[in-house]
Design an enzyme around this catalytic site. Structure first.
Site, PDB file in Angstrom:
ATOM      1  N   LYS A  34     -47.433   5.390  18.644  1.00 43.34           N
ATOM      2  CA  LYS A  34     -46.018   5.055  18.420  1.00 43.34           C
ATOM      3  C   LYS A  34     -45.873   3.891  17.462  1.00 43.34           C
ATOM      4  O   LYS A  34     -44.900   3.813  16.712  1.00 43.34           O
ATOM      5  CB  LYS A  34     -45.320   4.758  19.748  1.00 43.34           C
ATOM      6  CG  LYS A  34     -45.028   6.022  20.536  1.00 43.34           C
ATOM      7  CD  LYS A  34     -43.826   5.868  21.442  1.00 43.34           C
ATOM      8  CE  LYS A  34     -43.498   7.171  22.128  1.00 43.34           C
ATOM      9  NZ  LYS A  34     -42.580   7.032  23.239  1.00 43.34           N
ATOM     10  N   LYS A  42     -49.484  17.581  20.074  1.00 43.19           N
ATOM     11  CA  LYS A  42     -48.703  18.073  21.211  1.00 43.19           C
ATOM     12  C   LYS A  42     -47.252  18.377  20.805  1.00 43.19           C
ATOM     13  O   LYS A  42     -46.711  17.736  19.900  1.00 43.19           O
ATOM     14  CB  LYS A  42     -48.737  17.062  22.368  1.00 43.19           C
ATOM     15  CG  LYS A  42     -47.892  15.842  22.163  1.00 43.19           C
ATOM     16  CD  LYS A  42     -47.662  15.072  23.468  1.00 43.19           C
ATOM     17  CE  LYS A  42     -46.753  13.900  23.145  1.00 43.19           C
ATOM     18  NZ  LYS A  42     -46.390  13.028  24.197  1.00 43.19           N
ATOM     19  N   LYS A  66     -40.521  16.501  22.313  1.00 51.21           N
ATOM     20  CA  LYS A  66     -39.062  16.603  22.166  1.00 51.21           C
ATOM     21  C   LYS A  66     -38.513  15.602  21.170  1.00 51.21           C
ATOM     22  O   LYS A  66     -37.449  15.789  20.622  1.00 51.21           O
ATOM     23  CB  LYS A  66     -38.370  16.438  23.519  1.00 51.21           C
ATOM     24  CG  LYS A  66     -38.593  15.099  24.200  1.00 51.21           C
ATOM     25  CD  LYS A  66     -37.758  14.980  25.464  1.00 51.21           C
ATOM     26  CE  LYS A  66     -38.446  14.301  26.621  1.00 51.21           C
ATOM     27  NZ  LYS A  66     -39.145  13.050  26.386  1.00 51.21           N
TER      28      LYS A  66
HETATM   29  P1  TYM Z   1     -42.031  12.162  28.356  1.00 55.58           P
HETATM   30  O1  TYM Z   1     -40.568  12.015  28.423  1.00 55.58           O
HETATM   31  O2  TYM Z   1     -42.703  12.005  27.029  1.00 55.58           O
HETATM   32  O3  TYM Z   1     -42.476  13.572  28.911  1.00 55.58           O
HETATM   33  C1  TYM Z   1     -42.033  14.033  30.163  1.00 55.58           C
HETATM   34  C2  TYM Z   1     -43.121  14.815  30.876  1.00 55.58           C
HETATM   35  O4  TYM Z   1     -43.536  15.948  30.103  1.00 55.58           O
HETATM   36  C3  TYM Z   1     -44.944  15.922  29.898  1.00 55.58           C
HETATM   37  N1  TYM Z   1     -45.203  16.439  28.539  1.00 55.58           N
HETATM   38  C4  TYM Z   1     -45.987  17.491  28.280  1.00 55.58           C
HETATM   39  N2  TYM Z   1     -46.723  18.289  29.058  1.00 55.58           N
HETATM   40  C5  TYM Z   1     -47.405  19.294  28.459  1.00 55.58           C
HETATM   41  N3  TYM Z   1     -47.391  19.512  27.110  1.00 55.58           N
HETATM   42  C6  TYM Z   1     -46.673  18.718  26.291  1.00 55.58           C
HETATM   43  N4  TYM Z   1     -46.647  18.947  24.985  1.00 55.58           N
HETATM   44  C7  TYM Z   1     -45.922  17.655  26.867  1.00 55.58           C
HETATM   45  N5  TYM Z   1     -45.108  16.695  26.339  1.00 55.58           N
HETATM   46  C8  TYM Z   1     -44.681  15.960  27.392  1.00 55.58           C
HETATM   47  C9  TYM Z   1     -45.328  14.456  30.027  1.00 55.58           C
HETATM   48  O5  TYM Z   1     -46.686  14.296  30.353  1.00 55.58           O
HETATM   49  C10 TYM Z   1     -44.392  13.991  31.114  1.00 55.58           C
HETATM   50  O6  TYM Z   1     -44.912  14.321  32.367  1.00 55.58           O
HETATM   51  N6  TYM Z   1     -43.801   7.850  30.042  1.00 55.58           N
HETATM   52  C11 TYM Z   1     -43.263   9.110  30.457  1.00 55.58           C
HETATM   53  C12 TYM Z   1     -42.033   8.984  31.327  1.00 55.58           C
HETATM   54  C13 TYM Z   1     -42.215   8.100  32.510  1.00 55.58           C
HETATM   55  C14 TYM Z   1     -42.905   8.435  33.693  1.00 55.58           C
HETATM   56  C15 TYM Z   1     -42.789   7.288  34.538  1.00 55.58           C
HETATM   57  C16 TYM Z   1     -43.599   9.555  34.134  1.00 55.58           C
HETATM   58  C17 TYM Z   1     -41.731   6.843  32.657  1.00 55.58           C
HETATM   59  N7  TYM Z   1     -42.072   6.356  33.875  1.00 55.58           N
HETATM   60  C18 TYM Z   1     -43.371   7.262  35.786  1.00 55.58           C
HETATM   61  C19 TYM Z   1     -44.167   9.519  35.390  1.00 55.58           C
HETATM   62  C20 TYM Z   1     -44.063   8.389  36.195  1.00 55.58           C
HETATM   63  C21 TYM Z   1     -42.880   9.893  29.228  1.00 55.58           C
HETATM   64  O7  TYM Z   1     -42.656   9.353  28.179  1.00 55.58           O
HETATM   65  O8  TYM Z   1     -42.727  11.216  29.420  1.00 55.58           O
END
Ligand code: TYM
Length: 334
Positions: free
Chosen positions: A115, A197, A200
């Site tokens: 990032k 990956k 979004k």
């Molecule tokens: P975020 O918003 O990037 O993504 C949300 C969830 O989707 C999963 N994910 C994927 N899984 C498979 N293939 C992909 N291409 C893919 N892209 C995203 C992510 O692993 C995630 O589970 N930091 C986290 C949000 C967060 C969080 C937390 C999660 C903040 N606090 C506490 C768990 C516990 C995030 O940015 O996810």
């Protein structure tokens, strides 16, 4: 919340309409787990401002994401669904945990490195301490399990390290959480660039990402245009990243093994295979579209979910926060 059930916490950033990667990596498991665990599913808007957001757009994205949680089938009676920014204990615990986290640990985080490259004009301290806020999210509720995709594994590990460090000093304050990562589909790749990956918040090519709310013909067109090799055999292999990615999508949604899927398409080419993948994706997401439309129109209901979710999470968050504040030596409130 029932006393005998284990606790789950997870969250998604309101940084755009969630992708098929989010669905397969995270949401699908959330839906499975909601009956057997006490679950907190948050819209982590505090994490989202680590990159610059337009305020009105962020508010809309957060509300849409909450509505989508419901449209996917998460029951607000069974789960606590809430905005992270409505529960100030997240920020309060994050500050304390910042004082138990080393710069060296945070410097090693892959997501921070990526990032800060991408947002080189805005490498702010929040981006750096992002994993500490995430640790606070999880540890605040004595979480047992955290259903996430593969890209969050490293953040889960640092959350565990911070918890263990704190417990070593002050006794058993935090439960040590486990990651819950799906066997198939933990990392769905971009359709145009299968070496990265699917994301979004990646806006470089719309065809690279399937959004959960894409219309069926759009989904079919994106899959049809997805990048593959020219060998025309449906086989899972490191030198066939495009086809392997589609196989992962297909298998995650049909619960078939990779071998079964390879057999199924042994005498068929990429055209047939892509059409089959498109069909399972479309069928999976179709009911969500309708529910999302209906729920979006019901302002009063959504407002009620927001209000109740914040109340429940605020109440629960206080127990651990108070304990931590006492342990580190903050004076009791009189
Ligand atoms: P975020 O918003 O990037 O993504 C949300 C969830 O989707 C999963 N994910 C994927 N899984 C498979 N293939 C992909 N291409 C893919 N892209 C995203 C992510 O692993 C995630 O589970 N930091 C986290 C949000 C967060 C969080 C937390 C999660 C903040 N606090 C506490 C768990 C516990 C995030 O940015 O996810």
């Amino acid at each position: 919340m029932s006393e005998d059930k284990k606790i789950i916490f997870s969250g998604v950033q309101p940084s755009g309409i969630p992708s098929l990667g989010n669905y397969i990596g995270a949401f699908k498991n959330w839906l499975l787990l909601q009956n057997d665990y006490n679950c907190l599913y948050s819209i982590v808007d505090m994490h989202a401002i680590t990159v610059r957001q337009e305020p009105a757009a962020l508010r809309k994205k957060a509300r849409d994401l909450l509505t989508l949680y419901l449209a996917l089938g998460l029951d607000p009676e069974k789960n606590i669904i809430y905005y992270q920014s409505h529960v100030s204990a997240h920020a309060e615990l994050a500050w304390i945990l910042n004082c138990f986290t080393y710069m060296g640990e945070l410097n090693r985080m892959t997501q921070f490195k990526e990032k800060s490259q991408k947002h080189s004009e805005n490498i702010n301290a929040g981006l750096f301490t992002y994993p500490v806020l995430m640790a606070a999210d999880i540890l605040l509720y004595q979480t047992d399990l955290v259903p996430v995709g593969e890209d969050q594994r490293q953040h889960l590990e640092i959350a565990r390290d911070i918890a263990l460090r704190f417990n070593n000093i002050y006794g058993e304050v935090f439960k040590i959480p486990e990651a819950y990562i799906p066997k198939t589909g933990a990392k769905i790749m971009g359709l145009q660039n299968p070496s990265k990956k699917m994301s979004k918040s990646e806006s470089d090519s719309d065809n690279n990402v399937i959004y959960i709310l894409d219309e069926p013909d759009k989904i079919a067109a994106k899959i049809k245009r997805s990048v593959t090799d020219s060998d025309n055999r449906v086989i899972y292999s490191p030198d066939k990243p495009g086809i392997s990615n589609l196989l992962n999508i297909y298998c995650a949604l049909t619960a078939k093994s990779i071998e079964q899927a390879e057999d199924e398409f042994a005498s068929k080419g990429y055209g047939d295979f892509k059409a089959a993948v498109a069909e399972v994706v479309i069928e999976e997401l179709k009911p969500v579209h309708q529910r999302f439309k209906e729920l979006s129109a019901d302002k009063a209901y959504i407002d009620e979910v927001i209000k109740k979710g914040a109340e429940k999470a605020n109440y629960l968050s206080q127990k651990t926060l108070r304990k931590v504040q006492k342990k580190v030596g903050f004076p009791a409130k009189l």
